[in-house]
Design a protein around this motif. Sequence first.
Motif, mmCIF file in Angstrom:
data_model
loop_
_atom_site.group_PDB
_atom_site.id
_atom_site.type_symbol
_atom_site.label_atom_id
_atom_site.label_comp_id
_atom_site.label_asym_id
_atom_site.label_seq_id
_atom_site.Cartn_x
_atom_site.Cartn_y
_atom_site.Cartn_z
ATOM 1 N N VAL A 283 8.773 1.159 -9.519
ATOM 2 C CA VAL A 283 7.643 0.390 -10.039
ATOM 3 C C VAL A 283 6.820 -0.054 -8.845
ATOM 4 C CG1 VAL A 283 6.933 -1.681 -11.318
ATOM 5 C CG2 VAL A 283 8.955 -0.383 -12.058
ATOM 6 N N THR A 284 5.497 -0.030 -8.957
ATOM 7 C CA THR A 284 4.657 -0.446 -7.831
ATOM 8 C C THR A 284 3.663 -1.531 -8.230
ATOM 9 O OG1 THR A 284 2.683 0.988 -7.998
ATOM 10 C CG2 THR A 284 4.710 2.008 -7.197
ATOM 11 N N ILE A 285 3.376 -2.389 -7.263
ATOM 12 C CA ILE A 285 2.251 -3.325 -7.358
ATOM 13 C C ILE A 285 1.372 -3.002 -6.160
ATOM 14 C CG2 ILE A 285 1.491 -5.722 -7.422
ATOM 15 C CD1 ILE A 285 4.283 -6.503 -8.391
ATOM 16 N N LEU A 286 0.196 -2.482 -6.405
ATOM 17 C CA LEU A 286 -0.658 -1.963 -5.336
ATOM 18 C C LEU A 286 -1.508 -3.061 -4.703
ATOM 19 C CD1 LEU A 286 -1.463 0.735 -3.968
ATOM 20 C CD2 LEU A 286 -3.361 0.861 -5.600
ATOM 21 N N THR A 287 -1.563 -3.058 -3.363
ATOM 22 C CA THR A 287 -2.388 -4.042 -2.650
ATOM 23 C C THR A 287 -3.374 -3.394 -1.691
ATOM 24 O OG1 THR A 287 -0.797 -4.310 -0.833
ATOM 25 C CG2 THR A 287 -0.534 -5.756 -2.760
ATOM 26 N N LEU A 288 -3.408 -2.058 -1.651
ATOM 27 C CA LEU A 288 -4.330 -1.352 -0.761
ATOM 28 C C LEU A 288 -4.703 -0.025 -1.395
ATOM 29 C CD1 LEU A 288 -5.765 -1.006 2.004
ATOM 30 C CD2 LEU A 288 -3.652 0.015 2.865
ATOM 31 N N SER A 289 -6.005 0.205 -1.561
ATOM 32 C CA SER A 289 -6.481 1.447 -2.160
ATOM 33 C C SER A 289 -6.646 2.500 -1.076
ATOM 34 C CB SER A 289 -7.830 1.209 -2.853
ATOM 35 O OG SER A 289 -7.735 0.155 -3.779
ATOM 36 N N ALA A 290 -5.815 3.549 -1.144
ATOM 37 C CA ALA A 290 -5.892 4.576 -0.091
ATOM 38 C C ALA A 290 -5.145 5.836 -0.482
ATOM 39 C CB ALA A 290 -5.368 4.034 1.236
ATOM 40 N N THR A 291 -3.828 5.771 -0.509
ATOM 41 C CA THR A 291 -3.022 6.995 -0.554
ATOM 42 C C THR A 291 -2.834 7.577 -1.948
ATOM 43 O OG1 THR A 291 -0.867 5.939 -0.871
ATOM 44 C CG2 THR A 291 -1.711 6.070 1.391
ATOM 45 N N GLY A 292 -2.975 6.775 -2.986
ATOM 46 C CA GLY A 292 -2.717 7.260 -4.334
ATOM 47 C C GLY A 292 -1.246 7.387 -4.660
ATOM 48 N N SER A 293 -0.387 6.860 -3.791
ATOM 49 C CA SER A 293 1.058 6.998 -3.986
ATOM 50 C C SER A 293 1.541 6.270 -5.235
ATOM 51 C CB SER A 293 1.800 6.471 -2.749
ATOM 52 O OG SER A 293 3.132 6.895 -2.724
ATOM 53 N N GLU A 294 0.715 5.377 -5.769
ATOM 54 C CA GLU A 294 1.076 4.628 -6.962
ATOM 55 C C GLU A 294 1.097 5.499 -8.219
ATOM 56 O OE1 GLU A 294 -3.389 4.558 -6.521
ATOM 57 O OE2 GLU A 294 -1.688 4.192 -5.169
ATOM 58 N N MET A 295 0.625 6.751 -8.097
ATOM 59 C CA MET A 295 0.520 7.581 -9.297
ATOM 60 C C MET A 295 0.806 9.049 -8.995
ATOM 61 S SD MET A 295 -2.650 7.284 -11.949
ATOM 62 C CE MET A 295 -2.547 7.893 -13.633
ATOM 63 N N ASP A 296 1.517 9.311 -7.889
ATOM 64 C CA ASP A 296 1.817 10.703 -7.552
ATOM 65 C C ASP A 296 3.282 10.851 -7.136
ATOM 66 O OD1 ASP A 296 2.270 10.187 -4.811
ATOM 67 O OD2 ASP A 296 0.288 10.809 -4.188
ATOM 68 N N PRO A 297 3.760 12.076 -6.915
ATOM 69 C CA PRO A 297 5.174 12.285 -6.599
ATOM 70 C C PRO A 297 5.466 12.407 -5.111
ATOM 71 C CG PRO A 297 4.182 14.388 -7.150
ATOM 72 C CD PRO A 297 3.078 13.354 -7.241
ATOM 73 N N THR B 85 -10.816 4.079 2.349
ATOM 74 C CA THR B 85 -11.885 4.861 1.714
ATOM 75 C C THR B 85 -11.899 6.288 2.254
ATOM 76 O OG1 THR B 85 -13.224 2.859 1.405
ATOM 77 C CG2 THR B 85 -14.371 4.968 1.288
ATOM 78 N N ALA B 86 -11.730 6.428 3.569
ATOM 79 C CA ALA B 86 -11.690 7.757 4.181
ATOM 80 C C ALA B 86 -10.485 8.551 3.685
ATOM 81 C CB ALA B 86 -11.654 7.634 5.696
ATOM 82 N N ASP B 87 -9.370 7.877 3.500
ATOM 83 C CA ASP B 87 -8.162 8.537 3.009
ATOM 84 C C ASP B 87 -8.383 9.067 1.591
ATOM 85 O OD1 ASP B 87 -5.592 9.464 2.831
ATOM 86 O OD2 ASP B 87 -4.618 7.519 2.977
ATOM 87 N N ILE B 88 -8.961 8.236 0.736
ATOM 88 C CA ILE B 88 -9.258 8.667 -0.633
ATOM 89 C C ILE B 88 -10.167 9.891 -0.619
ATOM 90 C CG2 ILE B 88 -10.340 8.027 -2.826
ATOM 91 C CD1 ILE B 88 -9.726 5.064 -2.059
ATOM 92 N N MET B 89 -11.233 9.824 0.167
ATOM 93 C CA MET B 89 -12.181 10.934 0.229
ATOM 94 C C MET B 89 -11.528 12.197 0.765
ATOM 95 S SD MET B 89 -15.622 8.900 1.483
ATOM 96 C CE MET B 89 -16.685 10.357 1.450
ATOM 97 N N GLY C 54 0.814 -1.198 0.000
ATOM 98 C CA GLY C 54 0.000 0.000 0.000
ATOM 99 C C GLY C 54 0.852 1.254 0.000
ATOM 100 N N GLY C 55 0.226 2.367 0.370
ATOM 101 C CA GLY C 55 0.895 3.651 0.299
ATOM 102 C C GLY C 55 2.129 3.763 1.163
ATOM 103 N N SER C 56 2.108 3.137 2.328
ATOM 104 C CA SER C 56 3.265 3.229 3.217
ATOM 105 C C SER C 56 4.494 2.601 2.582
ATOM 106 C CB SER C 56 2.957 2.551 4.554
ATOM 107 O OG SER C 56 1.916 3.223 5.228
ATOM 108 N N THR C 57 4.308 1.440 1.990
ATOM 109 C CA THR C 57 5.416 0.764 1.311
ATOM 110 C C THR C 57 5.924 1.589 0.146
ATOM 111 O OG1 THR C 57 4.671 -1.446 1.950
ATOM 112 C CG2 THR C 57 6.048 -1.295 -0.007
ATOM 113 N N ILE C 58 5.000 2.131 -0.639
ATOM 114 C CA ILE C 58 5.396 2.911 -1.811
ATOM 115 C C ILE C 58 6.096 4.200 -1.380
ATOM 116 C CG2 ILE C 58 4.574 4.066 -3.890
ATOM 117 C CD1 ILE C 58 2.211 2.082 -3.896
ATOM 118 N N ASP C 59 5.575 4.853 -0.340
ATOM 119 C CA ASP C 59 6.216 6.075 0.157
ATOM 120 C C ASP C 59 7.650 5.795 0.593
ATOM 121 O OD1 ASP C 59 3.832 7.317 -0.276
ATOM 122 O OD2 ASP C 59 3.520 7.980 1.790
#
Length: 387
Positions: A134-148, A192-196, A97-102
Motif C-alpha cells: 500500500v502506498t501514500i504518495l508524497t512526491l510526483s515523479a516515478t509513477g511507482s505508486e501504480m506500476d510493477p 516533472t522531468a522524470d514524468i516527462m 516518493g518513488g524511492s521509498t515505494i521502490d
Amino acid sequence: MENFNYSIPTKVYFGKGQIKNLAAIIKESGNKILIAYGGGSIKKIGLYDEMIKILNDNSISYVELSGIEPNPRIETVRKGIKICKENNVEVVLAVGGGSTIDCAKVIAAGVKYEGDPWDLVTSPQKINEVLPIVTILTLSATGSEMDPHAVISDMTTNQKLGTGHENMKPKASILDPEYTYSVPKNQTAAGTADIMSHIFETYFNHTKGVDIQDSTAEGLLRACIKYGKIAIENPKDYDARANLMWASSWAINGLISYGTNSPWVVHPMEHELSAFYDITHGVGLAILTPHWMKYSLDDTTVFKFAQYGINVWGIDKNLDKFEIANKAIEKTSEFFKELGIPSTLREVGIEEDKLELMAKKAMNPYFKYAFKPLDENDILKIFKAAL
C-alpha cells in the motif's frame, strides 16, 4: 497497434483527505504492517502523526523502517526484510516518493524469498509471492505508486538496476496532492522531468496505428509543461499538484505503452550516472534527454519529432519537418532550464573519466530495437555531448 493484456489492479484513492480510507485498505490484507519511509518530511508535514493515529485507533500494529535513500540501497532492502520476518509483517506500507515505494516493493518480494534480495533485482523471474503493498504518495515523479517496477542500487559495485513483477503492483495507493505542497522547487522540477521522460520513452516509437496512446501521451506532456512551472512558482496550487500527481501515474502505468513497442534507452543511461555519482534521477534524465533527441533525429525518426513539436509545443505544422523537430528539441531543453535544472553533466560533478565505463555498462542488446538503434559508441557520444 500490437496485442496486449490489460491489467491495472491498483485501487487509487485520489484527492484531499483520502487517508481516511487507510485502515480499511490495510485490513483487507492484514493487521501487522511495516511502515517504510525516507527522511523526516512526512513528520514535518504532519502526515506521520495523522497516519499513526489512524493505525492506533484501528488496532493495527506496526513496525518502522526509516531513512530510505533517494537512490534506495540494497542494504536498506535487506534491513527491511529482516524487520518484516522478525515481526511477521503482513502488509508493507510505503509512505513517500518513488524511492521509498521502490524499496518497499523489493522488501515485500524479498520476505517470501529465501536467498539474497539482490537476486530479485538481477533476476526478476525469481520474484513470486509478494506481500501486499500500500502506498501514500508524497512526491510526483516515478509513477511507482501504480506500476510493477522498482530500481535498487548497490553502490559497492556501482550498479543501479531496475526490476519488476506483476505482483509488485501496489494493492492500493492514496494520492493526496496536498501531501506534495512541501516538496522543494528543485525536487518538483526533477519530478516533472522524470514524468516527462517516462512519457518520452514510450511515445518515441515506430509502432503504427497508436493514435490513442500518442494523443494521451501528448496531453500528459502538455499538462507537465503547464503545471510544472505553476507548481514551482506556487507550491500550494492544488490543481498544479493534482495534475502532476495524476500525470505521474498515467505516464508509466501502462495506459500509454500498451500496444506500442520500443525499449527504453535514456533511463538505463541515466542509471549509470546515478550509480557512479548518486545524482538526482530526474536531473540526470533532463540533462540527457535533449542530447538523446538530437542524436536520434534522422530521416527515420523526424516524423515523430515533428508530431511532438506540433502537438505538444504548438509549432507551425507548415514548416519543414526537420525545422519543427529541431525547434521541439530546443524547446524541451529550454523548458528544463526554466525549471532550474542543470543542463550539463559537469554542473552535477560528472567529468569525462568514467564516461566510457558508464557507456559500456549502460549498453543493452535491446537497444538495437530502439527508436534510434544505439550501440556502446553511440551512448558514449551522447554522454560526451551532455558534458
